[in-house]
Design a protein around this motif. Structure first.
Motif, mmCIF file in Angstrom:
data_model
loop_
_atom_site.group_PDB
_atom_site.id
_atom_site.type_symbol
_atom_site.label_atom_id
_atom_site.label_comp_id
_atom_site.label_asym_id
_atom_site.label_seq_id
_atom_site.Cartn_x
_atom_site.Cartn_y
_atom_site.Cartn_z
ATOM 1 N N PRO A 239 -9.441 5.021 0.278
ATOM 2 C CA PRO A 239 -8.469 5.752 -0.536
ATOM 3 C C PRO A 239 -8.573 7.256 -0.304
ATOM 4 N N THR B 57 -8.748 0.288 -0.507
ATOM 5 C CA THR B 57 -8.888 0.361 0.942
ATOM 6 C C THR B 57 -7.673 -0.269 1.614
ATOM 7 N N MET B 58 -7.176 0.390 2.645
ATOM 8 C CA MET B 58 -5.934 -0.012 3.294
ATOM 9 C C MET B 58 -6.219 -0.475 4.733
ATOM 10 N N PHE C 216 0.842 -1.184 0.000
ATOM 11 C CA PHE C 216 0.000 0.000 0.000
ATOM 12 C C PHE C 216 0.882 1.241 0.000
ATOM 13 N N ASN C 217 0.412 2.268 -0.690
ATOM 14 C CA ASN C 217 1.086 3.559 -0.706
ATOM 15 C C ASN C 217 0.520 4.389 0.451
ATOM 16 N N PHE C 218 1.316 4.597 1.487
ATOM 17 C CA PHE C 218 0.854 5.270 2.691
ATOM 18 C C PHE C 218 1.836 6.362 3.088
ATOM 19 N N SER D 77 -2.124 8.237 6.406
ATOM 20 C CA SER D 77 -2.844 8.630 5.191
ATOM 21 C C SER D 77 -2.744 7.522 4.163
ATOM 22 N N ASN D 78 -3.889 7.226 3.524
ATOM 23 C CA ASN D 78 -3.934 6.233 2.456
ATOM 24 C C ASN D 78 -3.790 6.956 1.121
ATOM 25 N N ARG D 79 -2.629 6.820 0.510
ATOM 26 C CA ARG D 79 -2.363 7.437 -0.786
ATOM 27 C C ARG D 79 -2.644 6.482 -1.941
ATOM 28 N N ASP D 80 -3.249 5.372 -1.618
ATOM 29 C CA ASP D 80 -3.479 4.335 -2.626
ATOM 30 C C ASP D 80 -4.873 4.468 -3.226
ATOM 31 N N LEU E 2 -9.035 1.855 5.968
ATOM 32 C CA LEU E 2 -8.953 3.262 5.581
ATOM 33 C C LEU E 2 -9.217 3.423 4.090
#
Length: 289
Positions: A275, A136-137, A108-110, A130-133, A273
């Motif tokens: 996107p 859903t993280m 995941f990009n976080f 923060s979820n930068r993806d 979390l």
């Protein structure tokens, strides 16, 4: 090499390392030292931040979208080098962004920002994820701060945990590092627990719900640490029997349950979390006389 930041005011001084954004010292102007020193004879941690899991995973693996990834106990943030993003005399903010190393075990990009800030005799430690993806993280996040036991100037006195809500939350224990979900009677009576090292012979005491959003850790006739928790519904207390510290651990997420799925999204109290969203978790500790 990790760098260390010192923040403070006329009442408190706090040292924070870039490694794990982990607090290394908490001192009052009277010379009192309130945080565990990390003596390797007992435990090298002091105040690690737990992410993206709290506790252990079955076989030290988490499953995400059908793929298994290696994940050590309490996740990778505590062993990751953070970047200093901002600082003042009384605040420092460290950030950890997704990298090739994190993506290999957590796809995941976080962005995770950990801030320590002092005001008067109070310290607030916050973590914003923060979820930068585009998906859903899932994750867990926890604080694992170890405070001295006995508290400064309180050797030989009884030490007590008192819940602000006067609750008697159910207790669960670990089995092989995983949660045994069978509840046990609460050790609290009307929100009060007199601490005894024997309580930790079976590892941590974990309270999945009902401990509330505040507590006091105090010595009879002596100092008090008053805690307030934000978005941290789970609580654990831990030490190694005979060790001179007590970990007060507010979490959002726990270890996986014994015999349960290895899916990260199915762990107890996991945050899911969306996107582009951000979640904040924090605790404040005020040192009383």
């Amino acid at each position: 090499m990790p760098v260390s930041m010192r923040i403070g005011n006329q009442d408190l001084t706090v040292d924070v390392s870039s490694l794990g954004a982990e607090m290394q010292a908490l001192r009052t102007s009277d010379g009192g030292s309130w945080l565990w020193t990390g003596d390797a004879a007992f435990w090298t941690g002091r105040s690690p931040i737990l992410f993206p899991i709290v506790g252990k995973a079955p076989d030290d693996k988490i499953a995400i979208d059908g793929t298994a990834y290696p994940m050590a106990q309490h996740g990778f943030a505590r062993r990751s080098e953070f970047t200093l993003a901002a600082s003042t005399a009384t605040m420092c903010r460290f950030e950890l962004a997704a990298s090739d190393a994190t993506l290999a075990v957590y796809p995941f990009n976080f962005l995770m920002a950990v801030e320590h800030a002092v005001e008067g005799r109070a310290l607030t430690v916050s973590a914003e994820v923060s979820n930068r993806d585009q998906k859903t993280m899932p994750f867990g996040l926890g604080f694992h701060s170890a405070f001295t036991w006995p508290l400064p100037g309180a050797a030989g006195r009884a030490h007590t945990i008192t819940l602000d809500n006067q609750g008697e939350p159910e207790l669960v224990r670990l089995a092989g590092g995983l949660i045994n979900p069978a509840p046990l009677p609460s050790p609290f009576q009307a929100g009060r627990l007199v601490l005894d090292h024997a309580m930790f012979a079976q590892d941590a005491m974990i309270f999945p719900q009902g401990a509330g959003d505040g507590l006091r850790y105090s010595a009879d006739g002596g100092p008090t640490l008053h805690f307030h928790f934000e978005n941290l519904p789970n609580l654990a207390l831990w030490t190694k029997p005979g060790a001179p510290f007590l970990c007060i651990e507010p979490w959002h997420g726990t270890a996986a349950e014994a015999g349960a799925s290895g899916k990260l999204s199915e762990r107890p109290s996991t945050t899911l979390l969306a996107p582009g969203a951000m979640a904040r978790f924090a605790f404040t500790v005020e040192i009383g006389q």
